[in-house]
Design a protein around this motif. Structure first.
Motif, short mmCIF file in Angstrom:
data_model
loop_
_atom_site.label_atom_id
_atom_site.label_comp_id
_atom_site.label_asym_id
_atom_site.label_seq_id
_atom_site.Cartn_x
_atom_site.Cartn_y
_atom_site.Cartn_z
N ALA A 242 0.27 -1.52 0.62
CA ALA A 242 -0.02 0.13 -0.01
C ALA A 242 0.69 1.51 -0.20
CB ALA A 242 -1.32 -0.06 1.05
N GLU A 243 2.11 1.27 0.66
CA GLU A 243 2.62 2.76 0.84
C GLU A 243 3.58 2.46 -0.35
OE1 GLU A 243 6.02 4.98 1.43
OE2 GLU A 243 6.00 3.04 0.74
N ALA A 244 3.91 1.76 -1.92
CA ALA A 244 4.55 1.50 -2.53
C ALA A 244 3.68 2.31 -3.23
CB ALA A 244 4.77 0.16 -3.04
N ALA A 245 2.16 2.14 -3.93
CA ALA A 245 0.93 2.44 -4.33
C ALA A 245 0.90 3.70 -4.33
CB ALA A 245 -0.23 1.08 -4.28
N ALA A 246 0.49 4.34 -2.90
CA ALA A 246 0.49 5.38 -2.05
C ALA A 246 1.70 6.34 -2.93
CB ALA A 246 0.10 5.83 -1.00
N ARG A 247 2.76 5.97 -2.64
CA ARG A 247 4.10 6.92 -3.52
C ARG A 247 3.75 6.37 -5.53
NH1 ARG A 247 7.67 3.69 -1.40
NH2 ARG A 247 8.36 2.28 -3.00
N GLU A 248 3.31 5.75 -5.55
CA GLU A 248 3.79 5.95 -7.41
C GLU A 248 2.71 6.48 -7.88
OE1 GLU A 248 3.97 1.40 -8.45
OE2 GLU A 248 5.74 1.70 -6.86
N ALA A 334 0.11 -2.11 -8.51
CA ALA A 334 -1.07 -0.79 -9.60
C ALA A 334 -2.20 -1.19 -9.26
CB ALA A 334 -0.90 -2.36 -10.80
N ARG A 335 -2.56 -2.98 -9.01
CA ARG A 335 -4.00 -2.88 -7.93
C ARG A 335 -4.40 -1.20 -7.12
NH1 ARG A 335 -6.30 -8.00 -6.49
NH2 ARG A 335 -4.60 -9.25 -6.31
N VAL A 336 -3.35 -1.88 -6.39
CA VAL A 336 -3.66 -0.50 -5.16
C VAL A 336 -3.97 0.68 -5.61
CG1 VAL A 336 -2.85 -0.49 -2.71
CG2 VAL A 336 -2.93 -1.87 -3.36
N ALA A 337 -2.89 0.73 -6.43
CA ALA A 337 -3.03 2.53 -6.86
C ALA A 337 -4.75 2.56 -7.50
CB ALA A 337 -2.34 2.37 -7.88
N GLU A 338 -4.73 1.98 -8.25
CA GLU A 338 -6.10 1.66 -9.11
C GLU A 338 -6.89 2.41 -8.04
OE1 GLU A 338 -6.55 -1.49 -11.36
OE2 GLU A 338 -5.09 -0.84 -12.69
N ALA A 339 -7.67 1.80 -7.41
CA ALA A 339 -8.25 1.50 -6.37
C ALA A 339 -8.42 3.02 -5.20
CB ALA A 339 -8.28 0.55 -5.04
N LEU A 340 -7.21 3.73 -4.85
CA LEU A 340 -6.58 4.74 -4.23
C LEU A 340 -7.19 5.50 -5.61
CD1 LEU A 340 -3.12 4.06 -3.04
CD2 LEU A 340 -5.15 4.26 -1.62
N LYS A 341 -6.97 5.48 -6.36
CA LYS A 341 -7.55 6.37 -7.54
C LYS A 341 -8.52 6.60 -7.72
CE LYS A 341 -3.49 6.87 -10.14
NZ LYS A 341 -2.34 6.27 -11.36
#
Length: 346
Positions: A242-248, A334-341
């Motif tokens: 999750a930390e990597a996803a938020a950062r990226e 990638a999947r977590v970043a999509e959910a964050l967005k």
């Protein structure tokens, strides 16, 4: 709301070394602490967590058990009721099923069915999750099963500092504790892109661990990463993903490391969600009836009028563990970043 601060002092340790240090400290402090399981004695455990303990404390304090998980847990219950403090290892979390009756019907209920005359102060350590290409019988994440059983405590650390402190608290606890150890974090934090740690623990603040006694509360979550745009609820390896996803993704996410799945620190969760108005839940286990479903229900019940977007879940697939597609099965950045967005743009 507590936040993870840089650990002052301490020495660099992997999670393996931190867990070993926790066992060493407690075995040195209390002669009633007994460590046993498959290959944990002379061999030092399949992941070497118990290496050297038998040589230091002898074969009556750290010893091997037959390949019999029901027998391992059953004898631990008897020892605990008698006054000892057994810490047993199930070599992989996938192997706990033969001991289900002992865990559910005996250990979890002993205090209640005896009206407090007996208790089962014991710890069951289990390496869990994927990351070693172990296939269906060495890679499961069964945490939701244990959180459903009244009388059990369920813990999953995300870093060496917490691992040692939580293990010490688990050994001191008067209730049975399921202590789940993410295999992917044994030697360093992951961001979900690789099958090796991003950096070794020796290069990370949370890999600095005091050598002596300290504890971490069993019922307190912590803010792993402060943020204002969206709350992420995660534990174990998924904290780092999750930390990597938020950062990226460039999202100002507040990541809550649950640490203790049950009892659950609901206050910290609700404080964060009410602040951000958005929530993403991430876990490695199967989606349907996973622990994320309980987290989602709790947030919905308590924060409905604060939510600005639907709650998102990012999880493993609803399928038997896919050996050949392990890294696609894991929730990655990638999947977590999509959910964050989706959450912040809703």
């Amino acid at each position: 709301m507590a936040e993870h601060n840089q650990v002052q002092g301490g020495v660099p340790m992997t999670m393996i070394q931190a867990l070993r240090s926790g066992l060493d400290v407690m075995m040195g402090r209390d002669d009633n602490v007994i460590v046993y399981g498959e290959d944990v004695g002379y061999f030092g455990g399949v992941f070497r967590v118990t290496e050297g303990l038998q040589a230091k404390y002898g074969k009556t304090r750290c010893f091997d058990a037959p390949i019999n998980e029901s027998g391992i847990v059953a004898t631990a219950i008897g020892m605990a009721a008698y006054g000892l403090k057994p810490v047993v290892e199930i070599q992989f979390a996938d192997y706990f099923y033969p001991a289900t009756d002992q865990i559910v019907s005996e250990a979890a209920r002993l205090r209640h069915r005896s009206a407090g005359d007996f208790s089962a102060p014991m710890v069951i350590r289990m390496p869990c999750g994927g990351g070693i290409y172990g296939g269906q019988t060495h890679s499961q994440s069964p945490e939701a099963f244990f959180t459903h059983v009244c009388g059990l405590r369920t813990v999953m650390p995300s870093n060496p500092y917490d691992a040692k402190g939580l293990l010490i608290s688990s050994i001191e606890c008067e209730d049975p504790v399921i202590f789940l150890e993410p295999k992917r974090l044994y030697n360093g934090p992951f961001d979900g892109h690789h099958d090796k740690p991003v950096v070794p623990w020796s290069k990370h603040d949370m890999g600095r661990v005091p050598e002596g006694y300290y504890n971490v509360p069993l019922d307190k979550a912590v803010v792993f990463r402060p943020g204002k745009a969206v709350t992420v609820l995660a534990y174990g390896t998924m904290v780092w993903v999750a930390e990597a996803a938020a950062r990226e993704a460039g999202v100002d996410a507040e990541i809550i490391d649950l640490r203790s799945l049950w009892p659950l620190d609901l206050d910290t969760i609700l404080e964060s969600v009410k602040k951000t108005g958005r929530c993403v839940v991430v876990h490695e286990a199967t989606r349907t009836s996973g622990f994320g479903a309980e987290l989602t229900a709790l947030v919905q019940e308590h924060c409905f009028y604060h939510l600005e977007a639907p709650i998102e879940r990012v999880t493993g697939w609803d399928t038997p563990y896919p050996h050949a597609q392990e890294w696609a099965y894991f929730p990655g950045p990638a999947r977590v970043a999509e959910a964050l967005k989706r959450a912040v743009e809703a």
